[in-house]
Design an enzyme around this catalytic site. Structure first.
Site, PDB file in Angstrom:
ATOM      1  N   ARG A   1      57.594  47.536   6.412  1.00  0.00           N
ATOM      2  CA  ARG A   1      56.850  46.323   6.052  1.00  0.00           C
ATOM      3  C   ARG A   1      56.563  45.414   7.260  1.00  0.00           C
ATOM      4  NH1 ARG A   1      57.530  44.348   0.761  1.00  0.00           N
ATOM      5  NH2 ARG A   1      59.517  45.452   0.732  1.00  0.00           N
TER       6      ARG A   1
ATOM      7  N   CYS B   1      43.880  47.802 -18.967  1.00  0.00           N
ATOM      8  CA  CYS B   1      44.239  47.375 -20.319  1.00  0.00           C
ATOM      9  C   CYS B   1      45.726  47.147 -20.490  1.00  0.00           C
ATOM     10  CB  CYS B   1      43.779  48.433 -21.307  1.00  0.00           C
ATOM     11  SG  CYS B   1      42.153  49.010 -20.905  1.00  0.00           S
TER      12      CYS B   1
ATOM     13  N   TYR C   1      53.097  49.061   1.376  1.00  0.00           N
ATOM     14  CA  TYR C   1      53.330  49.411  -0.034  1.00  0.00           C
ATOM     15  C   TYR C   1      52.151  48.999  -0.921  1.00  0.00           C
ATOM     16  CZ  TYR C   1      57.950  49.788   2.042  1.00  0.00           C
ATOM     17  OH  TYR C   1      58.991  50.118   2.869  1.00  0.00           O
TER      18      TYR C   1
HETATM   19  N1  LLP Z   1      64.333  53.212   5.756  1.00  0.00           N
HETATM   20  C1  LLP Z   1      64.682  53.609   4.517  1.00  0.00           C
HETATM   21  C2  LLP Z   1      65.728  54.619   4.360  1.00  0.00           C
HETATM   22  C3  LLP Z   1      64.043  53.029   3.394  1.00  0.00           C
HETATM   23  O1  LLP Z   1      64.404  53.420   2.169  1.00  0.00           O
HETATM   24  C4  LLP Z   1      63.039  52.049   3.577  1.00  0.00           C
HETATM   25  C5  LLP Z   1      62.351  51.445   2.433  1.00  0.00           C
HETATM   26  C6  LLP Z   1      62.703  51.681   4.897  1.00  0.00           C
HETATM   27  C7  LLP Z   1      63.380  52.275   5.953  1.00  0.00           C
HETATM   28  C8  LLP Z   1      61.653  50.664   5.204  1.00  0.00           C
HETATM   29  O2  LLP Z   1      61.982  49.422   4.697  1.00  0.00           O
HETATM   30  P1  LLP Z   1      61.097  48.144   5.079  1.00  0.00           P
HETATM   31  O3  LLP Z   1      61.273  47.903   6.561  1.00  0.00           O
HETATM   32  O4  LLP Z   1      59.694  48.432   4.753  1.00  0.00           O
HETATM   33  O5  LLP Z   1      61.670  47.064   4.269  1.00  0.00           O
HETATM   34  N2  LLP Z   1      57.851  49.390  -2.594  1.00  0.00           N
HETATM   35  C9  LLP Z   1      58.699  48.255  -2.273  1.00  0.00           C
HETATM   36  C10 LLP Z   1      59.554  48.509  -1.051  1.00  0.00           C
HETATM   37  C11 LLP Z   1      60.397  49.758  -1.127  1.00  0.00           C
HETATM   38  C12 LLP Z   1      61.217  50.027   0.100  1.00  0.00           C
HETATM   39  C13 LLP Z   1      61.877  51.363   0.046  1.00  0.00           C
HETATM   40  N3  LLP Z   1      62.601  51.743   1.215  1.00  0.00           N
HETATM   41  C14 LLP Z   1      57.826  47.015  -2.125  1.00  0.00           C
HETATM   42  O6  LLP Z   1      56.616  47.103  -2.293  1.00  0.00           O
HETATM   43  O7  LLP Z   1      58.342  45.932  -1.867  1.00  0.00           O
END
Ligand code: LLP
Length: 424
Positions: free
Chosen positions: A276, A344, A373
């Site tokens: 992110r 819907c 995401y």
């Molecule tokens: N590494 C692992 C093992 C992870 O499971 C994840 C995210 C990341 C790195 C990256 O995390 P970030 O830096 O993006 O926070 N769909 C959700 C977020 C799901 C995150 C899953 N794992 C949303 O839209 O907020």
């Protein structure tokens, strides 16, 4: 800081007005900014200066090949969680020795792929997976370097659906069992445990959970070394949050300071898996208002994007700022509106009672902070084609994923012979 700003009354991606892209590509579409991706990567990299750190972009946040390539050309590796993501990272040009493979349920085929492509490390998340990887590696006469993902039982204080480091979550190996699992792995011929891996959740807005988790990792590394296991790498996962609304997540510098403080003296190579943070603010979803409808108690702005294109509000009650593409005149009075999609279900709502300048049918709006995401989680629900993705660099733009045609959408479907007309 991002490069989606108003110039001469028009919201632009760098030097390209979003309205111009809308004219050529149609709506809705995702638009990413190269300058913003570059800025986020370099700020993060510079914060880690002096540490032996490899930044492996979490491909799940945005799996577009051009986005992965933009980041890998700056030096990023990739964190992948499926065979598909692994293939994407390779197709985008990421060197195998900069790829780590995480995930709680890797299949035998995925473990085979990891072995055959020669990636840096597989992060093992359970004992049965350890056994499966050992077997697959021995069959090939290989010894795979692995990390063991530990679950440090730390509360990340984030949305329940994206917290991963509590003992009731499905991720990693229980903190207290980790030592035994490393000991087992050490005796296996097909794997060589070299890393401790951890990831406690996503969209974290405080440092304390990181500090708690990294301190546990430190203790574990020292314990494992005392057991004769040569831990050379630590994978810290991702999780650092970004501002969507009024949250103020810690800076990369403050995050890096915690890393230095807790792990800096261990002589380990560090792997970081930001998703992110690198891409969230580097993307917007542009949509057109189809109708403005006066309901009994509220006004609905109905747009041509829907929950299938950006599911975060429906799934996590997530906030995305909504910006009119035509800049409202200074002092324009705001009015409360619900911004909704055409699907819907009532969940197909992007914003409730949001104060916005007046919107009319035909107006373009941009959902901010949609680079992470967003497209990656989109679907074709309601038989709506996946929206195209556009990458901007300066005054140029390119469609980096096309909108599928109706024929493309049907291409993988067929009717069984008992439903086709008898051809006699
Ligand atoms: N590494 C692992 C093992 C992870 O499971 C994840 C995210 C990341 C790195 C990256 O995390 P970030 O830096 O993006 O926070 N769909 C959700 C977020 C799901 C995150 C899953 N794992 C949303 O839209 O907020």
């Amino acid at each position: 800081m991002n490069h989606f700003q108003y110039h001469r009354g028009q919201l632009c991606a760098e030097d390209v007005p979003l309205a111009r892209i809308a004219e050529q590509v149609g709506t809705p579409f995702y638009c990413y900014s190269t300058a913003t991706l570059t800025r986020h990567y370099t700020v993060f990299r510079d914060a880690l200066a002096g540490l032996d750190a490899t930044i492996c972009f979490a491909v799940k946040a945005n799996a577009n090949l051009a986005v992965i390539r933009t980041l890998s050309s700056l030096g990023a590796g990739a964190d992948v969680v499926s065979g598909g993501e692994l293939r994407r990272a390779l197709a985008a040009g990421v060197a195998p020795e900069k790829i780590v493979f995480s995930g709680v349920g890797k299949t035998r085929a995925e473990l085979d792929l990891a072995l055959d492509t020669g990636i840096l490390q597989v992060n093992v998340e359970s004992e049965p997976e350890l056994t499966a990887l050992d077997e697959a590696a021995r069959e090939r006469g290989r010894r795979m370097e692995i990390g063991v993902r530990v679950n440090p039982d730390v509360d990340a204080n984030t949305h329940a659906k994206i917290t991963t480091g509590r003992k009731e979550n499905k991720f990693g190996i229980e903190w207290t069992r980790a030592r035994e699992v490393f000991r087992r792995a050490k005796q296996m011929a097909g794997v060589e445990p070299v890393a401790v891996a951890v990831h406690i959740g996503s969209q974290l807005t405080e440092l304390q959970p990181f500090q708690d988790a990294f301190t546990r990792v430190r203790d574990l590394v020292l314990m494992l070394r005392a057991d004769g296991i040569d831990i050379r790498r630590i994978d810290l996962g991702g999780g650092l949050g970004v501002p969507y609304d009024d949250e103020e997540p810690p800076s990369p510098e403050a995050y890096a300071a915690i890393i230095r403080e807790t792990l800096g003296d261990l002589g380990c190579r560090l792997i970081l898996e930001p998703g992110r943070l690198l891409v969230g603010n580097a993307g917007v979803l542009v949509s057109r208002i189809v109708y403005v409808k006066e309901g009994a108690t509220r006004t609905f702005a109905i747009c041509d994007a829907a929950m299938n294109d950006l599911v975060r509000p429906a799934m996590y009650d997530a906030h995305h700022d909504i910006r009119p593409v035509r800049e409202p005149a200074a002092g324009t009075p705001l009015r409360a509106m619900d911004v909704v999609g055409p699907i819907c279900e009532s969940g197909d709502t992007f914003a409730k009672q949001r104060a916005l300048p007046p919107l009319e049918a035909g107006d373009l709006i941009a959902f901010a902070t949609a680079g992470a995401y967003g497209a990656a989680m989109s679907s074709q629900y309601n038989s709506r084609p996946l929206v195209p993705e556009v990458l901007v660099a300066g005054d140029r733009f390119s469609v980096v994923r096309a909108r599928p045609s109706f024929e493309d959408m049907l291409a993988l479907e067929s009717l069984p012979e008992w439903l086709t007309p008898d051809r006699g």
